[in-house]
Motif scaffolding. Structure first.
Motif, PDB file in Angstrom:
ATOM      1  N   PRO A  15      -8.893   4.211  -6.268  1.00  0.00           N
ATOM      2  CA  PRO A  15      -8.018   5.141  -5.785  1.00  0.00           C
ATOM      3  C   PRO A  15      -9.075   6.415  -4.792  1.00  0.00           C
ATOM      4  O   PRO A  15     -10.039   6.457  -5.927  1.00  0.00           O
ATOM      5  CB  PRO A  15      -6.607   5.789  -6.937  1.00  0.00           C
ATOM      6  CG  PRO A  15      -6.954   4.424  -7.660  1.00  0.00           C
ATOM      7  CD  PRO A  15      -8.079   3.627  -7.657  1.00  0.00           C
ATOM      8  N   ALA A  16      -8.246   6.958  -4.438  1.00  0.00           N
ATOM      9  CA  ALA A  16      -8.813   8.499  -4.260  1.00  0.00           C
ATOM     10  C   ALA A  16      -9.453   9.137  -5.796  1.00  0.00           C
ATOM     11  O   ALA A  16     -11.176   9.306  -5.677  1.00  0.00           O
ATOM     12  CB  ALA A  16      -8.489   9.494  -3.852  1.00  0.00           C
ATOM     13  N   ALA A  17      -9.377   9.175  -6.568  1.00  0.00           N
ATOM     14  CA  ALA A  17      -9.764  10.116  -7.332  1.00  0.00           C
ATOM     15  C   ALA A  17     -11.408   9.519  -8.040  1.00  0.00           C
ATOM     16  O   ALA A  17     -11.851  10.171  -8.795  1.00  0.00           O
ATOM     17  CB  ALA A  17      -8.792  10.338  -8.719  1.00  0.00           C
ATOM     18  N   ALA A  18     -10.754   8.331  -8.237  1.00  0.00           N
ATOM     19  CA  ALA A  18     -12.167   7.218  -8.760  1.00  0.00           C
ATOM     20  C   ALA A  18     -13.347   7.231  -7.419  1.00  0.00           C
ATOM     21  O   ALA A  18     -14.621   6.746  -8.130  1.00  0.00           O
ATOM     22  CB  ALA A  18     -12.094   6.050  -9.054  1.00  0.00           C
ATOM     23  N   ALA A  19     -13.297   7.298  -6.846  1.00  0.00           N
ATOM     24  CA  ALA A  19     -13.703   6.522  -5.252  1.00  0.00           C
ATOM     25  C   ALA A  19     -15.515   7.838  -5.498  1.00  0.00           C
ATOM     26  O   ALA A  19     -16.337   6.739  -5.399  1.00  0.00           O
ATOM     27  CB  ALA A  19     -13.409   7.166  -4.530  1.00  0.00           C
ATOM     28  N   GLN A  20     -15.588   9.071  -5.640  1.00  0.00           N
ATOM     29  CA  GLN A  20     -16.565   9.479  -5.862  1.00  0.00           C
ATOM     30  C   GLN A  20     -16.934   9.153  -7.153  1.00  0.00           C
ATOM     31  O   GLN A  20     -18.845   8.535  -6.361  1.00  0.00           O
ATOM     32  CB  GLN A  20     -16.418  10.882  -5.575  1.00  0.00           C
ATOM     33  CG  GLN A  20     -18.394  12.014  -6.336  1.00  0.00           C
ATOM     34  CD  GLN A  20     -18.498  11.974  -4.974  1.00  0.00           C
ATOM     35  OE1 GLN A  20     -17.927  12.535  -3.910  1.00  0.00           O
ATOM     36  NE2 GLN A  20     -19.728  11.277  -5.103  1.00  0.00           N
ATOM     37  N   GLN A  21     -16.692   9.025  -7.645  1.00  0.00           N
ATOM     38  CA  GLN A  21     -17.477   8.160  -9.316  1.00  0.00           C
ATOM     39  C   GLN A  21     -18.147   7.461  -9.101  1.00  0.00           C
ATOM     40  O   GLN A  21     -19.699   6.611  -9.458  1.00  0.00           O
ATOM     41  CB  GLN A  21     -16.097   8.257 -10.391  1.00  0.00           C
ATOM     42  CG  GLN A  21     -17.552   8.317 -12.133  1.00  0.00           C
ATOM     43  CD  GLN A  21     -16.683   7.827 -12.795  1.00  0.00           C
ATOM     44  OE1 GLN A  21     -15.825   8.038 -12.948  1.00  0.00           O
ATOM     45  NE2 GLN A  21     -17.402   7.526 -14.151  1.00  0.00           N
TER      46      GLN A  21
ATOM     47  N   TYR B 213       0.885  -1.615   0.412  1.00  0.00           N
ATOM     48  CA  TYR B 213       0.064  -0.185  -0.048  1.00  0.00           C
ATOM     49  C   TYR B 213       1.084   1.033  -0.024  1.00  0.00           C
ATOM     50  O   TYR B 213       1.621   1.414   1.098  1.00  0.00           O
ATOM     51  CB  TYR B 213      -0.548   0.255   1.279  1.00  0.00           C
ATOM     52  CG  TYR B 213      -2.117   1.038   1.545  1.00  0.00           C
ATOM     53  CD1 TYR B 213      -2.493   1.624   0.233  1.00  0.00           C
ATOM     54  CD2 TYR B 213      -1.662   2.004   2.377  1.00  0.00           C
ATOM     55  CE1 TYR B 213      -3.903   2.597   0.085  1.00  0.00           C
ATOM     56  CE2 TYR B 213      -3.052   2.860   2.300  1.00  0.00           C
ATOM     57  CZ  TYR B 213      -3.783   2.921   1.662  1.00  0.00           C
ATOM     58  OH  TYR B 213      -4.455   4.218   1.838  1.00  0.00           O
ATOM     59  N   ASP B 214       0.987   1.935  -1.041  1.00  0.00           N
ATOM     60  CA  ASP B 214       1.759   3.089  -1.636  1.00  0.00           C
ATOM     61  C   ASP B 214       1.523   4.473  -0.261  1.00  0.00           C
ATOM     62  O   ASP B 214       2.047   5.429  -0.102  1.00  0.00           O
ATOM     63  CB  ASP B 214       2.162   3.708  -2.437  1.00  0.00           C
ATOM     64  CG  ASP B 214       0.535   3.975  -3.767  1.00  0.00           C
ATOM     65  OD1 ASP B 214      -0.190   3.930  -3.024  1.00  0.00           O
ATOM     66  OD2 ASP B 214       0.142   4.119  -4.400  1.00  0.00           O
ATOM     67  N   GLY B 215       0.234   4.230   0.660  1.00  0.00           N
ATOM     68  CA  GLY B 215      -0.102   5.016   1.011  1.00  0.00           C
ATOM     69  C   GLY B 215       0.165   5.479   2.131  1.00  0.00           C
ATOM     70  O   GLY B 215       0.838   6.551   2.615  1.00  0.00           O
ATOM     71  N   PHE B 216       0.566   4.531   2.647  1.00  0.00           N
ATOM     72  CA  PHE B 216       2.128   4.555   3.805  1.00  0.00           C
ATOM     73  C   PHE B 216       3.504   5.648   3.322  1.00  0.00           C
ATOM     74  O   PHE B 216       3.626   6.389   4.614  1.00  0.00           O
ATOM     75  CB  PHE B 216       1.964   2.826   4.802  1.00  0.00           C
ATOM     76  CG  PHE B 216       1.422   2.718   4.935  1.00  0.00           C
ATOM     77  CD1 PHE B 216       0.570   2.713   6.041  1.00  0.00           C
ATOM     78  CD2 PHE B 216       1.201   1.139   4.904  1.00  0.00           C
ATOM     79  CE1 PHE B 216      -1.192   2.467   6.279  1.00  0.00           C
ATOM     80  CE2 PHE B 216       0.519   0.599   5.673  1.00  0.00           C
ATOM     81  CZ  PHE B 216      -1.028   1.074   5.569  1.00  0.00           C
ATOM     82  N   ALA B 217       3.483   5.372   2.052  1.00  0.00           N
ATOM     83  CA  ALA B 217       5.045   5.641   2.144  1.00  0.00           C
ATOM     84  C   ALA B 217       4.642   7.556   2.324  1.00  0.00           C
ATOM     85  O   ALA B 217       5.423   7.930   2.089  1.00  0.00           O
ATOM     86  CB  ALA B 217       5.414   4.784   0.972  1.00  0.00           C
ATOM     87  N   THR B 218       3.577   7.219   1.218  1.00  0.00           N
ATOM     88  CA  THR B 218       3.632   9.276   0.579  1.00  0.00           C
ATOM     89  C   THR B 218       2.975   9.499   2.195  1.00  0.00           C
ATOM     90  O   THR B 218       2.710  10.787   2.012  1.00  0.00           O
ATOM     91  CB  THR B 218       2.183   9.259  -0.633  1.00  0.00           C
ATOM     92  OG1 THR B 218       1.228   8.232  -0.282  1.00  0.00           O
ATOM     93  CG2 THR B 218       2.318   8.331  -1.790  1.00  0.00           C
ATOM     94  N   ARG B 219       2.241   9.162   3.147  1.00  0.00           N
ATOM     95  CA  ARG B 219       1.724  10.145   4.696  1.00  0.00           C
ATOM     96  C   ARG B 219       2.719  10.182   4.784  1.00  0.00           C
ATOM     97  O   ARG B 219       1.903   9.866   6.730  1.00  0.00           O
ATOM     98  CB  ARG B 219       0.554   9.347   4.665  1.00  0.00           C
ATOM     99  CG  ARG B 219      -0.460   9.317   2.821  1.00  0.00           C
ATOM    100  CD  ARG B 219      -1.588   9.497   2.671  1.00  0.00           C
ATOM    101  NE  ARG B 219      -3.031   9.766   3.752  1.00  0.00           N
ATOM    102  CZ  ARG B 219      -4.201   9.182   3.760  1.00  0.00           C
ATOM    103  NH1 ARG B 219      -3.247   8.168   2.489  1.00  0.00           N
ATOM    104  NH2 ARG B 219      -4.637   9.921   4.838  1.00  0.00           N
ATOM    105  N   GLY B 220       4.182   9.904   4.941  1.00  0.00           N
ATOM    106  CA  GLY B 220       5.611   9.864   6.508  1.00  0.00           C
ATOM    107  C   GLY B 220       5.563   8.178   6.605  1.00  0.00           C
ATOM    108  O   GLY B 220       6.207   9.011   7.960  1.00  0.00           O
ATOM    109  N   PHE B 221       5.069   7.198   6.666  1.00  0.00           N
ATOM    110  CA  PHE B 221       5.516   6.707   7.506  1.00  0.00           C
ATOM    111  C   PHE B 221       5.859   4.958   6.288  1.00  0.00           C
ATOM    112  O   PHE B 221       5.979   5.724   4.792  1.00  0.00           O
ATOM    113  CB  PHE B 221       4.344   5.495   8.021  1.00  0.00           C
ATOM    114  CG  PHE B 221       3.189   6.123   8.489  1.00  0.00           C
ATOM    115  CD1 PHE B 221       4.016   6.663  10.292  1.00  0.00           C
ATOM    116  CD2 PHE B 221       2.308   6.802   8.326  1.00  0.00           C
ATOM    117  CE1 PHE B 221       3.153   6.837  10.622  1.00  0.00           C
ATOM    118  CE2 PHE B 221       1.654   7.765   8.831  1.00  0.00           C
ATOM    119  CZ  PHE B 221       1.557   7.612  10.691  1.00  0.00           C
ATOM    120  N   ARG B 222       7.054   5.025   6.446  1.00  0.00           N
ATOM    121  CA  ARG B 222       7.977   3.724   6.133  1.00  0.00           C
ATOM    122  C   ARG B 222       8.383   2.641   6.312  1.00  0.00           C
ATOM    123  O   ARG B 222       8.265   1.911   7.680  1.00  0.00           O
ATOM    124  CB  ARG B 222       9.677   4.599   6.451  1.00  0.00           C
ATOM    125  CG  ARG B 222      10.838   3.240   5.533  1.00  0.00           C
ATOM    126  CD  ARG B 222      11.923   4.191   5.424  1.00  0.00           C
ATOM    127  NE  ARG B 222      12.807   4.702   6.733  1.00  0.00           N
ATOM    128  CZ  ARG B 222      13.306   2.984   7.610  1.00  0.00           C
ATOM    129  NH1 ARG B 222      13.443   1.938   6.364  1.00  0.00           N
ATOM    130  NH2 ARG B 222      13.755   3.007   8.826  1.00  0.00           N
TER     131      ARG B 222
END
Lengths: 230, 230
Positions: B144-150, A91-100
């Motif tokens: 992904p977040a970009a598609a969620a609303q649709q 899950y890349d959400g971890f990497a992009t939001r401050g975690f490694r």
DNA sequence: AGGCGCTTGTGAAGACGTGCACAAATCGCG
DNA sequence: CGCGATTTGTGCACGTCTTCACAAGCGCCT
């Protein structure tokens, strides 16, 4: 406050779309909360916006990241590389939001050695050695429920003081260790409850359903879309 | 009440270990809550235990499952078969706790046709046809977040009235539709906040840290391990 | 049959979170 | 320089949730 991360995400969105300042109402909309609540939350931060103008997006991001302790990129150990653990590792959400994600562990020898997203899965018994090298303060448990407590004990033993638990069970940990629990099935069950309530309300709109269908002193659920406590 | 699913899980555990009755204190321990709170919750259910004895485990399970609407196995549609969606599709916790994943969808033609756990991934445009066959009231968004609303709009259009959203964004839905949000990164950020707070408390035990490090009117966080709201 | 110990259910008090409404402050414009 | 439009920060009141403490009720043992 547990809403700060949500504000932070909204602020990052705003920054990307070119906003330099944002009013409390604008940010409140983006984060899905009441504007008064947001102002009160931010005022507790000690950070201040400018009356008549709003909040400086960049400054606010800095402030919130500082309060959340995200100025340093925190190392996370993930234990349990099954179905869910596999997804979390990728899950890349971890990497992009401050975690490694610093290390992956599993108890199954068949899984040890597997490489996921550039990281090799190690046996759980190696945890102490890895923890000695890297300063790991946060552990994620994605094991079956039966193994979760033991893993939690092992994590605590090597100095982990915050645990995110995906196993459907209650962990007991010494004081000073924080546990957050995410149970995917429970989330669905709560939705199921809402479904059931809605169904019985439409069936018996006046009575609110039988005493068993809907609860006696009618649960009126306002503002949903908030799954955060503590 | 949002704690009922947790009680239910604890009760199932107790039933498996042979308990026929359980006191409020025993169940409270197993669920990780206060015993008075538990009694009040259960009393609102209208269901009653026996004074001097406790609650009948089997009866209580039935009651809670009924209130949660779990007497029928609900069909769930899962949209987004990426990293996380893949794991969710294979997560057996859904199947064992009252839910049936009825269909998988994705917008990526490259993923359509793939088989996961006995289910074939279909294109999101087929959603209306599938929804016509099966009565789907709950949708899970793992896009992904970009598609969620649709996707949310599409789900609502075919009659879904409850959505579990894993995408890191706020969904806007018409009234009557419930949304629960699970943001894995936010969970970690909340833990990071606790870490930061603990670190500054040990550094400045008397002051509680600088005004920015810990919050001015000190957040004292009691009872963790509860990530449920609404 | 009666008393004793145990457990539920609930009244009341307190803590907490929420939202309104308004004063204070800032900017821009004439 | 002053005024009005706008927005923050916050005092206050209200509703909800939590916790304590205890009366009422049930079963068991003598």
């Amino acid at each position: 406050m547990a809403r700060l991360p949500e504000y932070l995400r909204a602020l990052h969105n705003l920054a990307e779309t070119g906003h330099e300042t944002i009013s409390s109402e604008g940010l409140a909309n983006a984060a899905g909360v009441n504007s008064a609540k947001l102002r009160k939350d931010l005022s507790q931060l000690g950070s201040y916006g400018t009356r008549g103008v709003g909040y400086d997006v960049g400054l606010l991001i800095e402030q919130i990241e500082y309060v959340l302790g995200l100025t340093q990129r925190r190392a996370v150990a993930l234990v349990g590389v099954g179905n869910l653990g596999h997804a979390l590792a990728g899950y890349d959400g971890f990497a992009t939001r401050g975690f490694r994600i610093a290390a992956l562990f599993d108890a199954d020898p068949g899984r040890v050695g597997e490489e996921i997203n550039g990281l090799v899965v190690r046996h759980i018994d190696e945890l102490p050695q890895v923890a000695a090298d890297e300063s790991i303060a946060i552990g994620v448990i994605a094991t079956p429920a039966a193994a979760a407590q033991q893993v939690a004990d092992q994590l605590v033993a090597v100095g982990v003081t915050s645990i995110l638990n995906f196993a459907p069970c209650v962990l007991s940990v010494p004081p000073g260790v924080d546990v957050r629990k995410v149970d995917l099935a429970i989330e669905l069950q709560i939705l199921s409850f809402h479904e059931h309530r809605k169904a019985s309300l439409t069936a018996f709109p006046t009575t609110g359903g039988s005493a068993l269908t809907a609860l006696p002193n009618g649960f009126v659920v306002t503002e949903s879309q908030e799954a955060i406590g503590t």
